[in-house]
Scaffold this motif. Structure first.
Motif, short mmCIF file in Angstrom:
data_model
loop_
_atom_site.label_atom_id
_atom_site.label_comp_id
_atom_site.label_asym_id
_atom_site.label_seq_id
_atom_site.Cartn_x
_atom_site.Cartn_y
_atom_site.Cartn_z
N SER A 226 0.82 -1.22 0.00
CA SER A 226 0.00 0.00 0.00
C SER A 226 0.85 1.27 0.00
N ASN A 227 2.16 1.11 0.12
CA ASN A 227 3.06 2.26 0.04
C ASN A 227 3.86 2.24 -1.27
N GLY A 228 3.50 1.32 -2.17
CA GLY A 228 4.19 1.24 -3.46
C GLY A 228 5.47 0.42 -3.43
N GLY A 229 5.72 -0.31 -2.32
CA GLY A 229 6.88 -1.20 -2.27
C GLY A 229 6.57 -2.52 -2.96
N LYS A 230 7.60 -3.36 -3.11
CA LYS A 230 7.40 -4.64 -3.79
C LYS A 230 8.06 -5.75 -2.99
N LEU A 231 7.33 -6.87 -2.84
CA LEU A 231 7.88 -8.02 -2.12
C LEU A 231 8.87 -8.78 -2.99
N LEU A 232 8.48 -9.01 -4.26
CA LEU A 232 9.31 -9.76 -5.21
C LEU A 232 9.41 -8.96 -6.50
N ASP A 233 10.50 -9.16 -7.25
CA ASP A 233 10.59 -8.47 -8.54
C ASP A 233 9.66 -9.11 -9.57
#
Length: 440
Positions: A226-233
């Motif tokens: 929800s903050n625009g981060g990513k868990l995996l590419d």
């Protein structure tokens, strides 16, 4: 079954630490029974859902009189150990439940059959579930159901504090937005003071406004997305949650505990011994992010009226974890045609409607979810916000090899972060390094 007894996550489970179990194979996987009938073995881990599957299998057997289905129920922690042992021995059940986090290990080792012969139309199922079980462009599991993270809340505490229900909360990494504001109003110490008042004692809190804790499925992974981060590419790719947006989100989750004091300290909530669910059930926490699969274990035991609201929106909007299961077919089943026939039936409208209408799960098949909502409405609980969330931005748990082995280490590192012993950047860097070392 989960990290935090007595939480049980039913159809939307987290991975659990593998227990060492001797391989006591279940005999052969679906032998031919007397009278020319074929017997298939179907394995699951949820005792409550078995009641629904008894009805589903009766309908299947009626339509297929030459096939018998034997249902096996194993506790969640034993389920994976036994399934691994059976796969090695070549005696796995014909059809069995699969999760997104376990999927990569089994599909890359050739244990799961491509379900193309089931002739499903993937567009008729929730796409996050379909994507969770897709490998090299093919579907290796029939979409079964999904569970989603929403906000359970204590209506009595909201009424008492004179605060509006938390229908449209927002958050920003710097503490802006309405979530923190509302959480402060609902956090009270023994002297009746709130965290933003002089004399508030964080060591003597009577009720907490929010539960922020080290639980990836219902907590920090949602903040990250929800903050625009990513868990995996990418699916089957590498971890990337040590980027700036992800670290800001992790900081927010920790700040709710250690800076703003609106959430219980990590000493009381960290897995594996944390007591956060018990605290919510006891009326000590006002807002509790949880998967809808927890409802059968919380709602009947709560001494207050439980409400359901959507998760708070972050700077990049609301993005929530939707964790689906699939019906996997054993690639080496002795009865591949019959096993595929069963999987296709389980993916059909009749079977999925039975499970939805019984209030067991949200079905993966689109358009049947209202039955689940109606079931809970009859129990005076409005679960429509979960359904509404599922129509917005959702994400799967990390689908990549090695997660099940990495998970214990990830929790250890993040326990330290929630305790304030590691900064979010340090914790994320460590976790990403450890996690990527397990990706094959």
């Amino acid at each position: 079954m989960s990290h935090t007894p007595p939480i049980r996550w039913a159809g939307a489970l987290l991975g659990a630490a593998m227990l060492t179990l001797t391989a006591c194979g279940s005999g052969d996987a679906g032998s031919g029974a007397a009278g020319g009938k074929v017997t298939l073995t179907y394995r699951l881990w949820d005792e409550q859902q078995k009641a629904g599957y008894d009805k589903v299998m009766a309908a299947f057997e009626q339509a297929n009189p030459d096939i018998d289905v034997k249902i096996e129920v194993l506790p969640y922690d034993q389920y994976w150990t036994k399934l691994t042992a059976d796969a090695v021995a070549g005696t796995a059940p014909d059809v069995f439940w699969m999760t997104p986090t376990q999927f990569p290990e089994f599909v890359t080792k050739g244990v799961l059959a491509d379900v193309t012969p089931a002739k499903l139309d993937p567009s008729k199922y929730h796409q996050t579930v379909v994507q969770s079980f897709t490998y090299q462009g093919k579907l290796y599991g029939v979409p079964k159901d999904w569970g989603i993270v929403g906000l359970l809340y204590n209506k009595d505490l909201f009424d008492k504090a004179g605060v509006e229900p938390p229908e449209t909360l927002t958050w920003k990494p710097d503490g802006g937005g309405t979530l923190l504001e509302v959480a402060r109003k609902l956090t009270v110490d023994e002297a009746g003071k709130h965290p933003d008042e002089p004399g508030f004692d964080p060591a003597k809190v009577k009720t907490y406004g929010f539960a922020s804790w080290n639980h990836y499925q219902t907590q920090w992974m949602n903040w990250v997305n929800s903050n625009g981060g990513k868990l995996l590419d990418k699916p089957f790719g590498r971890y990337t949650f040590n980027d700036a947006a992800s670290v800001q989100a992790l900081q927010f989750g920790v700040d709710l505990v250690n800076k703003y004091h609106v959430s219980p300290p990590a000493t009381r909530t960290n897995p594996p011994t944390g007591k956060v669910t018990d605290m919510f059930k006891a009326g000590e926490i006002a807002m509790f992010p949880a998967n809808n699969a927890l409802l059968p274990f919380v709602a009947p035991e709560a001494t207050f009226k439980v409400g359901v609201a959507p998760m708070p929106e972050g700077p990049a909007g609301r993005s929530v974890n939707l964790n689906g299961l699939s019906e996997a077919v054993y690639a080496k089943s002795r009865h591949p045609e019959e096993a595929m026939k069963l999987a296709a039936f389980l993916g059909g409208q009749e079977a999925q409607r039975t499970m939805a209408d019984g209030g067991y799960v949200f079905p993966a098949y689109n358009g049947l979810a209202q039955g689940y909502v109606d079931h809970w409405k009859s129990k005076d609980l409005d679960v429509a916000p979960f359904l509404k969330e599922s129509e917005g931005s959702t994400f799967a748990l990390p689908v990549t090899t090695g997660f099940t082995g990495f998970e214990t280490k990830l929790n250890q590192i993040f326990n330290e972060m929630y305790l304030g012993k590691l900064t979010p950047q340090q914790a994320a860097d460590q976790a990403v390094t450890e996690g990527n070392a397990t990706v094959k």
